[in-house]
Write an enzyme that holds these catalytic residues in place. Structure first.
Site, PDB file in Angstrom:
ATOM      1  N   GLU A  72      46.646   9.776 -54.662  1.00  0.00           N
ATOM      2  CA  GLU A  72      45.276   9.920 -54.186  1.00  0.00           C
ATOM      3  C   GLU A  72      44.941   8.779 -53.229  1.00  0.00           C
ATOM      4  O   GLU A  72      45.831   8.108 -52.709  1.00  0.00           O
ATOM      5  CB  GLU A  72      44.283  10.009 -55.356  1.00  0.00           C
ATOM      6  CG  GLU A  72      44.497   9.012 -56.485  1.00  0.00           C
ATOM      7  CD  GLU A  72      44.142   7.582 -56.157  1.00  0.00           C
ATOM      8  OE1 GLU A  72      42.937   7.246 -56.202  1.00  0.00           O
ATOM      9  OE2 GLU A  72      45.050   6.777 -55.880  1.00  0.00           O
ATOM     10  N   GLU A 110      46.621   5.425 -53.523  1.00  0.00           N
ATOM     11  CA  GLU A 110      48.058   5.455 -53.267  1.00  0.00           C
ATOM     12  C   GLU A 110      48.934   5.012 -54.421  1.00  0.00           C
ATOM     13  O   GLU A 110      50.086   4.656 -54.212  1.00  0.00           O
ATOM     14  CB  GLU A 110      48.376   4.609 -52.023  1.00  0.00           C
ATOM     15  CG  GLU A 110      47.524   5.030 -50.846  1.00  0.00           C
ATOM     16  CD  GLU A 110      47.959   4.392 -49.554  1.00  0.00           C
ATOM     17  OE1 GLU A 110      48.577   5.095 -48.759  1.00  0.00           O
ATOM     18  OE2 GLU A 110      47.674   3.211 -49.369  1.00  0.00           O
TER      19      GLU A 110
END
Length: 722
Positions: free
Chosen positions: A446, A449
């Protein structure tokens, strides 16, 4: 100052040995100490507005720090500073002077000067510009003796050519210092006007100029060469600090090989600093003159510097490739990635933020180059985008983040890039990838990271991307694809709350959005390791301000009750600053991406332990200015223009003396924030400037002007009531 400054007499008991006589031979002590990069909290960033000069420079703490050449992914200099000495009793590195200040000498160009002063001894003023016509950095130096005594000034140059400082080779000419990288076609040459009196090339920590000068305050070594190692070069200038010998110009030229670098440097020197500085200023004045006028909501200097800083983040060979930051924070600067990458890579997410800000400011050409880069250079054959890439588009980190696949579609729609070629060859492939990805909208990584799962922020981007793709498909007569994309977007919009909003979490009896869920079941006590030194915790205990992507991208209305309840939860859990809690916010609960409690650098191996109340000097993520900007965009949709203006003012206040806005600021709720030297609300040692922070400032300023978030795709808001 211990280790860097010698005053009055030599310290007893240090076995330095006798100073060797001047020689003309290879320097001893190869390969020297290991090369590292400088801290990331830059207070100045500059480059020419032209593409003929492929140089960028950063400033920090009274010295020139990294210089990038031949592109923005390749740092090729560590430092250039000066040693000032009276030749008898003391020698001092100028960046260690007790008084240092940075000045923006022209508010309409990235023109900076540093003034370093040691009371009673010297004042040195250094002004920096790139020659707009070639790859040369020019430094105008003015040295003043504050005692009236004759001084000596030595340029101390630490090359790290081709993104690696451990494999350079250096030679010393009569008036020139040349260096070349053994691993790439990158070379430099340092010359001066008036010419250097003496030169030497040595190895860091063993035979460099500072090691020489701190022994007896004079330059005794004149080594002619330093083959392959961490080289440092020294040039004695003709400055004395007294009348008639107070000013000089240093030219640092770059090219694929040393002779060409020397030609670039000497040509720039011959044409003069004043000429280059004027053309440098005119270039930035012309750039700003082609944009919209500064919006009334913004501080004019912070705004202009932010826009220029965004423009300066663009590579000059691979146009449209804007990096995240010209810095190496914490472990990224000491070898976590070697050669260095991370922040001077191109991330589709950051590029979306930059391009939407440029478009808002009136630089539609720059924004469109970003679209061309994303789809023409960075997009992969399967339609996805890499986690990040080098500036030439080559994927660097190999993970997949679905918001980075969706946001380029949103950007294309915002810029009205509806053409059939872009749709068929690029937008359609990206949209098909999103719809067909197994388990979507679950994402392998997401926004931050380090986690997979169902993320409100990533899902919002996916829904917006597919809705924009559906509209572009309809415009191109592809009704079947349009129906397919919109059907998926509608389905995900209806299920996002069920996937990511908990109704039995510990922070509220009412539903609130989580940072993410691992399994699409927000009421399950599923535990996961947060990453970035964070602990393993129940997913219901981790919230994130990023859920506001749902509102800013038009997927949910501002008045949605779950949105409003999550705001209250996030403010209680992550807010810090003024008494109302309206300042900036942490990324998420138990974030470990930031300095330790004593202010020392982030350590990926030093995990947070929430059961010990952040004990054991754990690393702690502080507050991010981007969240102030994102909250301001939400406030506009909620009808709170005053709140949006306050957020913009807070962002401007977070900038340093060079108007650089950081990635993170010291938070008053975690040490050492609020202690002497760590003032709450001012930048940490994180990436500064961060392009995303400057982009958020510019975009919020225009959103206040427009009365709504200018990045919000209207077609998404119209469909979902956002």
């Amino acid at each position: 100052m211990a280790g860097r400054r010698i005053i009055c007499i030599m310290l007893a008991g240090i076995a330095l040995g006798p100073a060797p006589a001047a020689v003309a031979a290879n320097a001893p002590g190869a390969p020297g100490d290991k090369a590292t990069w400088t801290p990331a909290n830059k207070d100045g960033f500059g480059t020419s507005a032209t593409t003929a000069s492929r140089l960028w420079h950063t400033l920090s703490g009274g010295q020139l720090t990294e210089v990038y050449y031949p592109d923005l992914g390749t740092p090729s200099v560590r430092t250039l500073d000066f040693v000032i000495s009276d030749g008898k009793h003391w020698a001092e590195r100028d960046e260690q002077a007790s008084r240092r200040r940075l000045q923006l000498s022209d508010t309409h160009s990235l023109s900076y000067r540093q003034v370093n002063e040691e009371p009673g001894r010297f004042r040195i003023t250094k002004t920096y510009v790139e020659d707009p016509a070639r790859s040369t950095l020019l430094v105008h130096v003015r040295l003043e003796s504050l005692s009236g005594r004759r001084l000596a000034a030595y340029a101390l140059y630490d090359p790290s050519l081709g993104n690696d400082g451990d494999d350079d080779s250096a030679t010393s000419g009569a008036h020139v210092l040349r260096a070349a990288d053994d691993g790439s076609p990158v070379a430099s040459a340092l010359v001066a006007d008036p010419a250097f009196k003496r030169t030497s090339s040595g190895y860091l920590g063993t035979s460099d100029g500072w090691t020489d000068l701190r022994r007896d305050f004079r330059m005794d070594w004149t080594y002619s060469a330093a083959p392959r190692g961490n080289v440092v070069q020294t040039g004695q200038t003709r400055l004395t600090g007294r009348r008639g010998k107070r000013e000089a110009t240093i030219a640092l030229g770059f090219a694929p090989e040393p002779a060409a670098a020397e030609r670039a440097a000497t040509t720039s020197l011959d044409r003069g600093f004043a000429s280059a500085a004027e053309r440098y200023r005119q270039g930035w004045h012309a750039y700003l003159g082609g944009l919209k006028r500064v919006p009334a909501s913004a501080d004019p200097t912070t705004y202009d510097v932010s826009v220029m800083t965004l423009a300066a983040h663009e590579d000059k060979t691979f146009r449209g490739g804007y990096i995240a930051s010209p810095t190496m924070p914490w472990a990224w600067g000491t070898g976590l990635s070697n050669p260095s990458d991370a922040y001077h890579l191109v991330w589709a997410r950051d590029l979306y933020q930059i391009a939407t800000a440029l478009a808002a400011a009136g630089d539609t050409a720059g924004a469109n180059r970003a679209v061309d880069y994303l789809f023409g250079r960075q997009q992969k054959p399967d339609g996805s985008f890499p986690q990040n890439s080098r500036v030439d588009g080559t994927p660097q980190w190999t993970n997949l983040q679905l918001d980075e696949v969706a946001l380029p579609i949103v950007l294309a729609w915002q810029l009205k890039r509806f053409g059939g070629g872009l749709y068929r060859n690029h937008v359609k492939r990206a949209a098909d990838f999103l719809v067909d990805y197994p388990g979507a909208p679950l994402t392998p990584q997401e926004r931050w990271e380090n986690q997979s799962g169902y993320s409100p922020a990533t899902t919002a981007a996916e829904i917006a991307g597919l809705t924009c793709a559906a509209d572009i498909a309809r415009r191109n007569g592809d009704t079947a694809a349009a129906t397919r994309y919109q059907r998926a977007a509608d389905d995900w919009q209806q299920h996002i709350e069920g996937w990511t909003a908990t109704s039995n979490g510990p922070y509220s009896p009412k539903p609130y959005y989580l940072r993410l869920t691992k399994d699409g079941n927000p009421n399950a006590g599923t535990a996961y390791s947060l990453g970035d030194s964070g602990p393993t915790v129940d997913q219901r205990r981790v919230v994130d301000p990023s859920f506001l992507e749902l509102v800013r991208l038009g997927v949910k209305p501002a008045a949605d009750p779950v949105i409003r309840n999550t705001l209250a939860v996030v403010d209680r859990q992550l807010g810090a600053g003024d008494p109302s809690g309206r300042f900036f916010w942490h990324r998420y609960d138990f974030d470990g991406y930031g300095e330790k409690q004593d202010g020392s650098p982030w350590d990926i191996n030093q995990p947070v332990n929430p059961t010990e109340n952040w004990a054991n000097n754990a690393t702690i993520g502080r507050n991010w200015p981007i969240f102030g900007g994102e909250r301001g965009e939400y406030d506009l949709l909620a009808g709170d223009r005053a709140g949006a203006r306050a957020s913009l003012a807070h962002m401007a206040a977070a900038a340093n003396d060079g108007y650089m806005i950081p990635e993170q600021v010291w938070a008053p709720d975690f040490p050492p924030g609020g202690r002497p030297g760590f003032p709450a609300g001012e930048g940490t040692f994180s990436a500064t400037p961060l392009a995303w922070s400057h982009a958020q400032y510019v975009r919020l300023a225009w959103s206040i002007q427009a009365g709504r978030p200018v990045e919000q795709p209207s077609i998404v808001a119209a469909r979902y009531g956002g």
